[in-house]
Design an enzyme around this catalytic site. Structure first.
Site, mmCIF file in Angstrom:
data_model
loop_
_atom_site.group_PDB
_atom_site.id
_atom_site.type_symbol
_atom_site.label_atom_id
_atom_site.label_comp_id
_atom_site.label_asym_id
_atom_site.label_seq_id
_atom_site.Cartn_x
_atom_site.Cartn_y
_atom_site.Cartn_z
ATOM 1 N N GLY A 57 -50.801 26.235 31.313
ATOM 2 C CA GLY A 57 -51.402 26.264 30.164
ATOM 3 C C GLY A 57 -50.383 26.244 29.164
ATOM 4 O O GLY A 57 -49.102 26.454 29.156
ATOM 5 N N CYS A 58 -50.765 25.764 27.777
ATOM 6 C CA CYS A 58 -49.689 25.543 26.628
ATOM 7 C C CYS A 58 -48.975 27.021 26.225
ATOM 8 O O CYS A 58 -47.773 26.838 26.484
ATOM 9 C CB CYS A 58 -50.303 24.972 25.557
ATOM 10 S SG CYS A 58 -51.763 25.753 25.166
ATOM 11 N N TYR A 59 -49.815 28.029 26.238
ATOM 12 C CA TYR A 59 -49.042 29.117 25.689
ATOM 13 C C TYR A 59 -48.290 29.592 26.792
ATOM 14 O O TYR A 59 -46.959 30.087 26.355
ATOM 15 C CB TYR A 59 -50.214 30.087 25.297
ATOM 16 C CG TYR A 59 -50.839 30.026 23.913
ATOM 17 C CD1 TYR A 59 -50.211 29.827 22.684
ATOM 18 C CD2 TYR A 59 -52.248 29.975 23.887
ATOM 19 C CE1 TYR A 59 -50.862 29.849 21.543
ATOM 20 C CE2 TYR A 59 -52.772 29.731 22.643
ATOM 21 C CZ TYR A 59 -52.347 29.761 21.462
ATOM 22 O OH TYR A 59 -52.771 29.579 20.254
ATOM 23 N N THR B 129 -46.595 28.219 29.075
ATOM 24 C CA THR B 129 -45.490 27.191 29.360
ATOM 25 C C THR B 129 -44.560 27.662 28.107
ATOM 26 O O THR B 129 -43.378 28.002 28.518
ATOM 27 C CB THR B 129 -45.743 25.796 28.950
ATOM 28 O OG1 THR B 129 -46.644 25.444 29.992
ATOM 29 C CG2 THR B 129 -44.474 24.989 29.013
ATOM 30 N N SER B 130 -44.842 27.904 27.001
ATOM 31 C CA SER B 130 -43.920 28.202 25.882
ATOM 32 C C SER B 130 -43.349 29.706 25.872
ATOM 33 O O SER B 130 -42.458 29.792 25.533
ATOM 34 C CB SER B 130 -44.719 28.238 24.286
ATOM 35 O OG SER B 130 -45.484 29.118 24.289
#
Length: 402
Positions: free
Chosen positions: A205-207, A209-210
């Site tokens: 997911g995007c969160y 990953t960051s």
């Protein structure tokens, strides 16, 4: 004094040159600007002169399931310049029979097949699949795909290794538990060897990953405490998907910050799974996401505690070592602040670490484009690895600025 005008005409055996002469006085009297240049053609470049209907054949035939969503269209954009991956199938149940250009006019120049319903999809001319469908719909579809296909799933359906945890957070039983056993979690920079041999990759997911990119190297090196990790993340509205929702209307989002999923966001177990694996012990985090009035971009600000004797310089040096050979992760110079505008449209993650005013604490900041490194770009990076290609293939787009 004379100048040479060179022109090239292609022969089957190569190129030959034709040379003409013009005097300096002739040049000025005719007020002509002359450029010495050469044009060389190759069998490969001549293929682009074919009619639009004659599709350029590529090595790997790709299907994009859910092409009418943001992550699906972003896959198509990234594949436009990929030398080896060509799209042969696209699905979108509600847009079946339509061209992608009619749904996303910015892609109208691409020569693509019309979209079809998933139930009508023919996978006989497909080698690899990007699955960009909503969570809860992907498990049964992937279970029914031919076993020869390489698959990167951008939904959350195969990210959590514990199927009971999936049921708890997503509110429904896992419908393909046998596939969950073979799924590889695809945070490329930390798992590329497993990805290389995988048939099914669960794209992060995007969160997560960051958050995992800055934290995992520090946890593995025992440079931060595994307790009291506080994460404040902010995302562009595209992270909420393209579906029509009242909460995503312009008047609901514009000119403000929208906190949501407080303590119960579905990315929490994914974040904790990755961090716990790095620590080899259970980690629980405090995570609060926010929607920002921008279309794309993501920033995670992370507050951590350091063990006695560890300094912020130690954290910085560890991140430097961890990512010095990574193309898509960049540690900025000391004191430089990462900004989302500096990664827009790219597959890059920028990060840095700063001392907190509270002794023994540090602040990490990482930024990504939520649709690229946080979704479709990382998915393409993963498929490149799975296919034995350089993982930056088709991903060397620089950020768009301003």
């Amino acid at each position: 004094m004379s100048l040479s005008i060179l022109s090239a005409a292609r022969l089957d055996s190569g190129c030959f040159w034709k040379e003409g002469k013009i005097t300096k006085s002739d040049r000025w009297s005719n007020k002509q600007l002359l450029v010495r240049a050469s044009i060389a053609s190759s069998p490969q470049s001549l293929q682009f002169a074919r009619k639009k209907s004659e599709k350029l054949q590529k090595d790997v035939r790709v299907a994009v399931l859910g092409a009418s969503g943001y992550t699906g269209s972003e896959i198509v954009r990234l594949l436009a310049n990929h030398p080896h991956f060509g799209i042969t199938l696209m699905t979108a149940d509600r847009k079946a029979g339509q061209s992608l250009g009619s749904v996303f006019p910015h892609l109208i120049t691409q020569d693509l097949p019309d979209m079809v319903a998933v139930k009508d999809a023919d996978f006989s001319e497909v080698d690899a699949v990007f699955c960009c469908l909503p969570h809860g719909t992907t498990q049964e579809i992937i279970r029914g795909l031919p076993k020869k296909l390489k698959i990167v799933d951008l939904s959350a359906d195969f990210r959590l290794r514990d199927i009971l945890e999936y049921e708890e957070w997503y509110g429904q039983p896992h419908r393909a538990p046998e596939l969950q056993k073979e799924a590889v979690y695809g945070l490329t920079e930390t798992s590329r060897e497993d990805i290389r041999h995988a048939r099914l990759v669960a794209n992060p997911g995007c969160y997560p990953t960051s958050i995992q990119l800055p934290l995992v190297p520090l946890i593995r090196a025992n440079l931060i405490q595994s307790k009291n990790i506080i994460i404040d993340s902010k995302s562009g509205v595209s992270g909420a998907g393209r579906g029509a929702k009242e909460a995503n209307l312009y008047t609901e989002i514009a000119e403000g910050i929208h906190s949501y999923g407080i303590t119960r966001h579905r990315h929490v177990p994914e974040i904790e799974q990755g961090l716990s694996e790095a620590a080899r012990s259970k980690i629980t985090v405090s995570f609060t996401p926010h929607l920002m009035p921008m279309s794309r971009g993501m920033q995670s600000t992370i507050y951590v505690e350091m063990p006695s004797g560890v300094t912020v310089d130690d954290l910085y040096e560890q991140l430097k070592v961890a990512y010095q050979d990574e193309e898509f992760v960049a540690l900025l110079g000391k004191g430089d602040v990462p900004h989302t505008r500096h990664v827009r449209g790219s597959n890059y993650c920028l990060m840095n670490v700063f001392p907190d005013r509270i002794p023994g604490r540090a602040i990490l900041i990482s930024v990504i484009d939520n649709l690229v490194k946080g979704a479709s770009g990382q998915a393409l990076q993963n498929l490149n690895v799975m296919m034995g290609l350089p993982e930056n293939t088709g991903l060397t787009y620089l950020p768009l600025f301003p």
